[in-house]
Write a protein that holds these residues in place. Structure first.
Motif, mmCIF file in Angstrom:
data_model
loop_
_atom_site.group_PDB
_atom_site.id
_atom_site.type_symbol
_atom_site.label_atom_id
_atom_site.label_comp_id
_atom_site.label_asym_id
_atom_site.label_seq_id
_atom_site.Cartn_x
_atom_site.Cartn_y
_atom_site.Cartn_z
ATOM 1 N N ILE A 83 0.842 -1.200 0.000
ATOM 2 C CA ILE A 83 0.000 0.000 0.000
ATOM 3 C C ILE A 83 0.876 1.250 0.000
ATOM 4 C CG2 ILE A 83 -1.665 1.319 1.383
ATOM 5 C CD1 ILE A 83 -2.917 -1.417 2.185
ATOM 6 N N GLY A 84 1.956 1.220 0.755
ATOM 7 C CA GLY A 84 2.820 2.394 0.883
ATOM 8 C C GLY A 84 3.617 2.724 -0.369
ATOM 9 N N ASP A 85 3.745 1.754 -1.284
ATOM 10 C CA ASP A 85 4.526 1.952 -2.513
ATOM 11 C C ASP A 85 3.816 2.792 -3.558
ATOM 12 O OD1 ASP A 85 6.615 0.528 -1.655
ATOM 13 O OD2 ASP A 85 6.199 -1.294 -2.803
ATOM 14 N N ASP A 86 2.537 3.033 -3.377
ATOM 15 C CA ASP A 86 1.738 3.653 -4.424
ATOM 16 C C ASP A 86 0.903 4.765 -3.799
ATOM 17 O OD1 ASP A 86 0.316 2.999 -7.311
ATOM 18 O OD2 ASP A 86 -1.140 3.642 -5.799
ATOM 19 N N TYR A 87 1.007 5.964 -4.356
ATOM 20 C CA TYR A 87 0.356 7.122 -3.740
ATOM 21 C C TYR A 87 -1.164 6.968 -3.668
ATOM 22 C CZ TYR A 87 -1.063 11.883 -2.739
ATOM 23 O OH TYR A 87 -1.645 12.985 -2.169
ATOM 24 N N LEU A 88 -1.790 6.480 -4.744
ATOM 25 C CA LEU A 88 -3.253 6.350 -4.752
ATOM 26 C C LEU A 88 -3.714 5.311 -3.732
ATOM 27 C CD1 LEU A 88 -4.031 6.487 -8.582
ATOM 28 C CD2 LEU A 88 -4.261 8.325 -6.897
ATOM 29 N N ARG A 89 -2.966 4.200 -3.668
ATOM 30 C CA ARG A 89 -3.315 3.166 -2.697
ATOM 31 C C ARG A 89 -3.094 3.679 -1.274
ATOM 32 N NH1 ARG A 89 0.334 -1.539 -4.798
ATOM 33 N NH2 ARG A 89 -0.048 -1.035 -6.969
ATOM 34 N N TYR A 90 -2.012 4.430 -1.096
ATOM 35 C CA TYR A 90 -1.679 4.926 0.234
ATOM 36 C C TYR A 90 -2.747 5.900 0.756
ATOM 37 C CZ TYR A 90 0.645 7.232 4.063
ATOM 38 O OH TYR A 90 0.926 7.738 5.306
ATOM 39 N N THR A 91 -3.159 6.844 -0.084
ATOM 40 C CA THR A 91 -4.157 7.814 0.386
ATOM 41 C C THR A 91 -5.509 7.125 0.609
ATOM 42 O OG1 THR A 91 -4.553 8.463 -1.921
ATOM 43 C CG2 THR A 91 -3.099 9.863 -0.641
ATOM 44 N N ALA A 92 -5.864 6.179 -0.264
ATOM 45 C CA ALA A 92 -7.120 5.434 -0.070
ATOM 46 C C ALA A 92 -7.047 4.618 1.218
ATOM 47 C CB ALA A 92 -7.386 4.518 -1.277
ATOM 48 N N GLY A 93 -5.915 3.957 1.431
ATOM 49 C CA GLY A 93 -5.742 3.121 2.625
ATOM 50 C C GLY A 93 -5.789 3.938 3.902
ATOM 51 N N THR A 94 -5.174 5.125 3.864
ATOM 52 C CA THR A 94 -5.179 5.989 5.044
ATOM 53 C C THR A 94 -6.602 6.409 5.398
ATOM 54 O OG1 THR A 94 -2.970 6.743 4.475
ATOM 55 C CG2 THR A 94 -4.205 8.132 5.980
ATOM 56 N N ALA A 95 -7.396 6.708 4.373
ATOM 57 C CA ALA A 95 -8.806 7.065 4.611
ATOM 58 C C ALA A 95 -9.577 5.871 5.179
ATOM 59 C CB ALA A 95 -9.454 7.566 3.317
ATOM 60 N N ALA A 127 -3.296 -5.829 -3.125
ATOM 61 C CA ALA A 127 -3.132 -6.680 -4.310
ATOM 62 C C ALA A 127 -3.018 -5.833 -5.582
ATOM 63 C CB ALA A 127 -4.303 -7.656 -4.424
ATOM 64 N N GLY A 128 -3.585 -4.630 -5.567
ATOM 65 C CA GLY A 128 -3.412 -3.704 -6.681
ATOM 66 C C GLY A 128 -4.165 -4.065 -7.953
ATOM 67 N N GLN A 129 -5.101 -5.003 -7.888
ATOM 68 C CA GLN A 129 -5.836 -5.421 -9.085
ATOM 69 C C GLN A 129 -7.027 -4.513 -9.375
ATOM 70 O OE1 GLN A 129 -4.872 -8.436 -10.879
ATOM 71 N NE2 GLN A 129 -3.091 -8.002 -9.602
ATOM 72 N N ARG A 130 -7.505 -3.810 -8.361
ATOM 73 C CA ARG A 130 -8.696 -2.985 -8.542
ATOM 74 C C ARG A 130 -8.356 -1.510 -8.333
ATOM 75 N NH1 ARG A 130 -12.104 -6.854 -9.418
ATOM 76 N NH2 ARG A 130 -12.518 -8.564 -7.972
ATOM 77 N N ASP A 131 -9.164 -0.658 -8.955
ATOM 78 C CA ASP A 131 -8.996 0.785 -8.830
ATOM 79 C C ASP A 131 -9.081 1.196 -7.351
ATOM 80 O OD1 ASP A 131 -9.222 3.617 -9.527
ATOM 81 O OD2 ASP A 131 -11.354 3.374 -9.064
ATOM 82 N N ALA A 132 -8.026 1.869 -6.875
ATOM 83 C CA ALA A 132 -7.933 2.195 -5.445
ATOM 84 C C ALA A 132 -9.113 3.044 -4.964
ATOM 85 C CB ALA A 132 -6.612 2.913 -5.155
ATOM 86 N N GLY A 133 -9.541 4.000 -5.796
ATOM 87 C CA GLY A 133 -10.657 4.868 -5.413
ATOM 88 C C GLY A 133 -11.950 4.083 -5.243
#
Ligand code: ZN
Length: 242
Positions: A83-95, A127-133
């Motif tokens: 999650i931390g490697d990718d900005y979109l995943r990171y911000t979604a995960g933090t929320a 897993a990064g397979q789906r759109d983070a948003g």
């Protein structure tokens, strides 16, 4: 001092004194728990990076007078790496972490559905397979449903008239029919309403068929719905790119 074991996701950490941290956890059996991790900021800490946000851990805790104390921690899933490697995943995960903390309001009140939803959401995000948003929006709607604020995207939220309906009002709890419509109600595209329903039920086939314009419109409505039910809104949601 009683000892207990539990699984948990680390939601947040705060510095405490010279070398310690307070970790906020969402546990499987004990709901939200705040515990002290002693010496965790020393490089020689036996906990290593196991007590970082996003990590799913197996813990042993000792009951304390005000805060419990982490006595053992083993990593079950290091979601934070992916999650931390990718900005979109990171911000979604933090929320997602912030939402879990806000919606599980009482400490030590079991919140097993919230726990499983969070673990599933973080696993999908990592897993990064789906759109983070979309992973985030689905998580937010389902979290609100578990918390007792299930939105209605098919029947009218006021009178129950079967849909489809095009008017969406966060305060009313979802879509409204022509007779129940109130001033200040948004009228999103029909595709957006269908998408919202798919995000709530986890119908990924429909989610992935929907284009970016409707996804964006849906995200705005999810944020509005969440803000209505969470006082002051979510700080971390403002960092999510929409
Ligand atoms: Zn109605």
């Amino acid at each position: 001092m009683g000892l207990y074991r539990d699984e948990a996701v680390v939601l947040r950490t705060q510095k405490l004194g010279e070398a310690d941290r307070i970790v906020t956890l969402l546990t499987r059996a004990n709901g939200r728990v705040r515990a002290v991790a002693k010496g965790v900021r020393r490089t020689t800490s036996r906990f290593g990076a196991r007590l970082e946000p996003f990590t799913q851990v197996d813990l042993q805790l000792a009951e304390g007078r005000s805060l419990d104390v982490v006595t053992q921690a083993e990593t079950l899933a290091p979601f934070g790496q992916d999650i931390g490697d990718d900005y979109l995943r990171y911000t979604a995960g933090t929320a997602m972490l912030e939402t879990a903390e806000r919606l599980v309001a009482e400490e030590k009140e079991p919140a097993v559905q919230h726990y499983h939803l969070l673990v599933g959401g973080l696993r999908t995000l990592a897993a990064g397979q789906r759109d983070a948003g979309s992973v985030l929006d689905s998580f937010l709607l389902r979290s609100l449903a578990i918390a007792g604020y299930a939105p209605s995207f098919a029947e009218c939220a006021r009178c129950g008239l079967p849909g489809p309906h095009r008017s969406f009002n966060p305060a009313a709890g979802g879509v409204l029919c022509g007779r129940c419509r109130v001033p200040g109600t948004a009228t999103p595209a029909a595709e957006t309403i269908t998408l919202l329903g798919a995000l709530l039920t986890g119908d990924w086939e429909t989610v992935e068929r929907t284009g970016p314009r409707h996804r964006k419109e849906a995200s705005g409505l999810v944020a509005a719905y969440l803000a209505w039910h969470i006082e002051y809104g979510l700080r971390s949601l403002s960092h999510v790119e929409r």
